[in-house]
Design a protein around this motif. Structure first.
Motif, PDB file in Angstrom:
ATOM      1  N   GLY A   2       0.730  -0.901   0.040  1.00 28.31           N
ATOM      2  CA  GLY A   2       0.003  -0.047  -0.436  1.00 28.31           C
ATOM      3  C   GLY A   2       0.787   1.235   0.302  1.00 28.31           C
ATOM      4  O   GLY A   2       2.053   1.620   0.779  1.00 28.31           O
ATOM      5  N   HIS A   3       0.622   2.285  -0.170  1.00 25.05           N
ATOM      6  CA  HIS A   3       1.140   3.072  -0.688  1.00 25.05           C
ATOM      7  C   HIS A   3       0.235   4.782  -0.183  1.00 25.05           C
ATOM      8  O   HIS A   3      -1.195   4.733  -0.284  1.00 25.05           O
ATOM      9  N   PRO A   4       0.619   5.598   0.897  1.00 24.54           N
ATOM     10  CA  PRO A   4       2.394   5.589   0.720  1.00 24.54           C
ATOM     11  C   PRO A   4       2.725   4.969   2.308  1.00 24.54           C
ATOM     12  O   PRO A   4       1.426   4.329   2.928  1.00 24.54           O
ATOM     13  N   HIS A   5       3.368   4.527   2.771  1.00 23.74           N
ATOM     14  CA  HIS A   5       3.651   2.986   3.497  1.00 23.74           C
ATOM     15  C   HIS A   5       3.833   3.738   4.589  1.00 23.74           C
ATOM     16  O   HIS A   5       4.792   4.777   5.074  1.00 23.74           O
ATOM     17  N   GLY A   6       3.474   3.002   5.653  1.00 22.55           N
ATOM     18  CA  GLY A   6       3.420   4.361   7.531  1.00 22.55           C
ATOM     19  C   GLY A   6       4.530   3.516   8.139  1.00 22.55           C
ATOM     20  O   GLY A   6       4.636   3.043   8.256  1.00 22.55           O
ATOM     21  N   ILE A   7       5.199   4.702   8.203  1.00 20.63           N
ATOM     22  CA  ILE A   7       6.125   4.754   9.160  1.00 20.63           C
ATOM     23  C   ILE A   7       5.952   4.983  11.058  1.00 20.63           C
ATOM     24  O   ILE A   7       5.533   6.613  10.672  1.00 20.63           O
ATOM     25  N   GLY A   8       6.883   4.292  10.949  1.00 22.96           N
ATOM     26  CA  GLY A   8       6.358   4.783  13.276  1.00 22.96           C
ATOM     27  C   GLY A   8       8.032   4.964  13.425  1.00 22.96           C
ATOM     28  O   GLY A   8       8.329   3.468  14.338  1.00 22.96           O
ATOM     29  N   ILE A   9       9.065   6.090  14.500  1.00 23.69           N
ATOM     30  CA  ILE A   9      10.026   5.640  14.299  1.00 23.69           C
ATOM     31  C   ILE A   9      10.175   5.314  15.723  1.00 23.69           C
ATOM     32  O   ILE A   9       9.255   6.881  17.043  1.00 23.69           O
ATOM     33  N   VAL A  10      10.580   5.086  16.849  1.00 25.22           N
ATOM     34  CA  VAL A  10      10.938   4.732  18.287  1.00 25.22           C
ATOM     35  C   VAL A  10      12.175   5.156  19.215  1.00 25.22           C
ATOM     36  O   VAL A  10      12.885   4.289  17.948  1.00 25.22           O
ATOM     37  N   GLY A  11      12.497   6.010  18.928  1.00 19.73           N
ATOM     38  CA  GLY A  11      13.993   6.847  19.389  1.00 19.73           C
ATOM     39  C   GLY A  11      13.280   7.924  18.432  1.00 19.73           C
ATOM     40  O   GLY A  11      14.423   7.830  17.688  1.00 19.73           O
ATOM     41  N   LEU A  12      14.417   8.866  19.762  1.00 21.65           N
ATOM     42  CA  LEU A  12      14.985   9.951  18.288  1.00 21.65           C
ATOM     43  C   LEU A  12      16.038   9.960  18.799  1.00 21.65           C
ATOM     44  O   LEU A  12      16.553  12.305  18.710  1.00 21.65           O
ATOM     45  N   GLY A  13      17.147  10.040  19.147  1.00 20.51           N
ATOM     46  CA  GLY A  13      18.193  10.409  19.326  1.00 20.51           C
ATOM     47  C   GLY A  13      19.053  10.577  18.061  1.00 20.51           C
ATOM     48  O   GLY A  13      18.320  11.297  17.425  1.00 20.51           O
ATOM     49  N   ALA A  14      20.550  10.619  18.627  1.00 20.02           N
ATOM     50  CA  ALA A  14      21.533  11.325  16.879  1.00 20.02           C
ATOM     51  C   ALA A  14      20.939  10.994  16.128  1.00 20.02           C
ATOM     52  O   ALA A  14      21.206  11.567  15.165  1.00 20.02           O
ATOM     53  N   ILE A  15      20.733   9.294  15.836  1.00 16.19           N
ATOM     54  CA  ILE A  15      21.094   9.073  14.300  1.00 16.19           C
ATOM     55  C   ILE A  15      19.616   8.825  13.347  1.00 16.19           C
ATOM     56  O   ILE A  15      19.645   8.908  12.424  1.00 16.19           O
ATOM     57  N   LEU A  70      10.622   1.857  13.151  1.00 14.04           N
ATOM     58  CA  LEU A  70      11.450   1.850  13.009  1.00 14.04           C
ATOM     59  C   LEU A  70      12.090   2.107  13.976  1.00 14.04           C
ATOM     60  O   LEU A  70      11.573   3.464  15.354  1.00 14.04           O
ATOM     61  N   ASN A  71      12.744   1.292  14.499  1.00 11.43           N
ATOM     62  CA  ASN A  71      13.759   1.014  15.647  1.00 11.43           C
ATOM     63  C   ASN A  71      15.178   1.225  15.801  1.00 11.43           C
ATOM     64  O   ASN A  71      15.629   0.905  15.330  1.00 11.43           O
ATOM     65  N   LEU A  72      14.991   2.777  17.108  1.00 10.05           N
ATOM     66  CA  LEU A  72      16.142   3.732  17.023  1.00 10.05           C
ATOM     67  C   LEU A  72      16.275   3.747  17.848  1.00 10.05           C
ATOM     68  O   LEU A  72      17.219   4.834  18.719  1.00 10.05           O
ATOM     69  N   THR A  73      16.051   2.554  18.943  1.00 12.71           N
ATOM     70  CA  THR A  73      16.258   2.995  20.147  1.00 12.71           C
ATOM     71  C   THR A  73      17.864   2.166  20.451  1.00 12.71           C
ATOM     72  O   THR A  73      18.458   2.600  19.747  1.00 12.71           O
ATOM     73  N   ILE A  74      18.184   2.952  22.067  1.00  9.71           N
ATOM     74  CA  ILE A  74      19.173   2.195  22.381  1.00  9.71           C
ATOM     75  C   ILE A  74      19.769   1.181  22.071  1.00  9.71           C
ATOM     76  O   ILE A  74      18.543  -0.052  22.616  1.00  9.71           O
ATOM     77  N   HIS A 159      30.398  12.158  22.219  1.00  4.66           N
ATOM     78  CA  HIS A 159      28.847  12.048  22.680  1.00  4.66           C
ATOM     79  C   HIS A 159      28.538  12.804  23.170  1.00  4.66           C
ATOM     80  O   HIS A 159      29.390  12.062  24.851  1.00  4.66           O
ATOM     81  N   PRO A 160      27.535  13.123  24.204  1.00  5.39           N
ATOM     82  CA  PRO A 160      27.662  14.406  25.487  1.00  5.39           C
ATOM     83  C   PRO A 160      26.694  12.498  26.052  1.00  5.39           C
ATOM     84  O   PRO A 160      26.989  12.684  27.250  1.00  5.39           O
ATOM     85  N   ASN A 161      26.190  11.621  25.809  1.00 11.50           N
ATOM     86  CA  ASN A 161      25.789   9.951  26.694  1.00 11.50           C
ATOM     87  C   ASN A 161      26.438   9.139  26.162  1.00 11.50           C
ATOM     88  O   ASN A 161      25.642   8.499  25.314  1.00 11.50           O
ATOM     89  N   PRO A 162      27.531   8.950  26.424  1.00 13.81           N
ATOM     90  CA  PRO A 162      27.860   7.904  25.998  1.00 13.81           C
ATOM     91  C   PRO A 162      27.877   6.807  26.592  1.00 13.81           C
ATOM     92  O   PRO A 162      28.609   5.565  26.076  1.00 13.81           O
ATOM     93  N   ASP A 163      27.521   6.482  28.098  1.00 16.39           N
ATOM     94  CA  ASP A 163      27.153   5.228  28.657  1.00 16.39           C
ATOM     95  C   ASP A 163      26.991   4.242  28.458  1.00 16.39           C
ATOM     96  O   ASP A 163      27.447   3.091  28.011  1.00 16.39           O
ATOM     97  N   PHE A 164      26.256   4.053  26.899  1.00 12.32           N
ATOM     98  CA  PHE A 164      25.202   2.427  26.616  1.00 12.32           C
ATOM     99  C   PHE A 164      26.664   2.294  25.699  1.00 12.32           C
ATOM    100  O   PHE A 164      26.514   1.041  25.114  1.00 12.32           O
ATOM    101  N   TYR A 165      27.838   2.763  25.267  1.00 19.99           N
ATOM    102  CA  TYR A 165      29.226   2.668  24.016  1.00 19.99           C
ATOM    103  C   TYR A 165      29.500   1.544  24.731  1.00 19.99           C
ATOM    104  O   TYR A 165      30.678   0.624  24.896  1.00 19.99           O
ATOM    105  N   TYR A 166      29.857   1.789  26.863  1.00 16.82           N
ATOM    106  CA  TYR A 166      30.356   0.886  27.396  1.00 16.82           C
ATOM    107  C   TYR A 166      29.892   0.385  28.245  1.00 16.82           C
ATOM    108  O   TYR A 166      30.345  -0.445  29.437  1.00 16.82           O
TER     109      TYR A 166
END
Length: 361
Positions: A2-15, A70-74, A159-166
């Motif tokens: 179907g068009h247009p295809h609906g996208i829902g974005i979860v997580g609105l961080g830097a990426i 679209l899953n953009l969470t940590i 990165h101002p909040n780099p905790d998850f990288y470690y």
């Protein structure tokens, strides 16, 4: 779909901005809803997108306007959100890694199968795809070996909040390794076994940017990882990923065969020069782009997924994650580990220009 295809974005961080820069120009999809733990951030993003709603995560997953999440969470939340989206009848495309650990990733794929897609999609650009054509066309002869190198002093510098990288699910291998290992699978096929070594030279890091500058955070993962990947076709790839080095002169990826060698551009980008040196040559030559999404950016994998191509598939992401977690397991045990999963290389991306791929969906 179907068009247009609906996208829902979860997580609105830097990426998320990089994705939005692509998706808001695509004709085959629309951003139907956005959600974030910070409701004010979700509201601010929604106000910049025509007809997008700022919702809670639960509301977004229940929305009939959303076809794909679209899953953009940590990384620690990747599996939880993916499973919830699949249970709600949605398709899901996520940032890498597929999940913070292999068991959770396997659960996601068991629940969703081909309804799951996953970054990185950088390998669909002209850089890796042109290199793949060169290999498949026999320009380097039989592939025998590859090297992949990624070194940086650490993301806490910027990165101002780099905790998850470690934290578990982070580290240089799980954070940056997906670009390199996915590229190696694209170029040389699935991985049969791995052996690795790793270290954690520092127990803490100091944030260098943003409002938390100067704050010390703990390190709970290996921050320098090296290993050897044995591909099913017989080639051996060596990989080094590090948050404990300053700079390198090594090419991001080199692939060697019995008749020549290739320099492959940074797999964290979509383009770049592919250089070839064949036996008997006197210098490297740059190959013209011959495959891949031209001038692509983050989000192209989602468009490819929505269009039904699924070159950035959950199956590939699972195989890559198994290889990376096996490397870490090998580093701890000192043993060679044979992988349980395998994968078929996806179809080559034909050379497709921006106006063409923006119409995918």
């Amino acid at each position: 779909m179907g068009h247009p295809h609906g996208i829902g974005i979860v997580g609105l961080g830097a990426i998320s901005k990089a994705y939005l820069d692509t998706l808001t120009h695509a004709s085959g999809i629309r951003i139907a809803a956005v959600a974030d733990l910070d409701a004010s951030r979700a509201q601010a993003v929604a106000e910049g997108i025509p007809d997008a709603a700022a919702l809670t995560v639960a509301e977004l997953l229940a929305s009939p306007e959303v076809d794909t999440v679209l899953n953009l969470t940590i990384p620690a939340a990747h599996a939880e959100i993916a499973l919830a989206a699949l249970a709600a009848g949605k398709r899901v495309y996520g940032e890498k890694p597929l999940a913070a650990d292999l068991a959770a990733a396997q659960e996601v794929i068991a629940a969703g199968g081909d309804r799951v897609g996953c970054a990185p999609d950088t390998v669909l650009g002209t850089g890796v795809q042109t290199a793949r054509v060169a290999i498949d066309d026999g320009l380097i002869g039989r592939p025998t070996a590859a090297t992949a190198v990624m070194v940086t002093p650490g993301h806490e510098r910027w990165h101002p909040n780099p905790d998850f990288y470690y934290q578990p699910g982070g580290g240089p291998l799980l954070d940056m390794g997906p670009y390199y290992v996915t590229a190696l699978v694209q170029l040389l096929g699935p991985i049969r076994s791995v052996i690795g070594a790793a270290s954690t030279p520092r127990a803490s890091r100091t944030i260098g940017a943003g409002p938390r500058a100067g704050e010390v955070i703990p390190v709970d993962v290996e921050t320098h990882v090296s290993g050897v990947l044995e591909h099913a076709g017989g080639a051996l790839s060596t990989i080094t990923t590090s948050f404990d080095a300053t700079r390198t002169t090594a090419a991001p990826i080199e692939v060697h065969g019995d008749e020549g060698s290739l320099v492959v551009p940074d797999p964290n980008t979509f383009a770049g020069d592919v250089r070839l040196f064949r036996t008997g040559d006197t210098d490297w030559r740059t190959l013209d782009p011959s495959a891949g999404y031209v001038d692509s950016a983050r989000g192209i994998g989602l468009l490819d997924f929505v269009a039904g191509e699924a070159r950035a598939s959950g199956a590939i992401a699972l195989h890559v994650l198994e290889a990376m977690t096996a490397l870490l397991q090998s580093a701890r045990s000192g043993s060679r580990i044979t992988l349980e999963s395998t994968v078929v290389r996806p179809e080559l991306v034909p050379l497709m220009h921006r106006d063409e791929w923006l119409a995918l969906g």
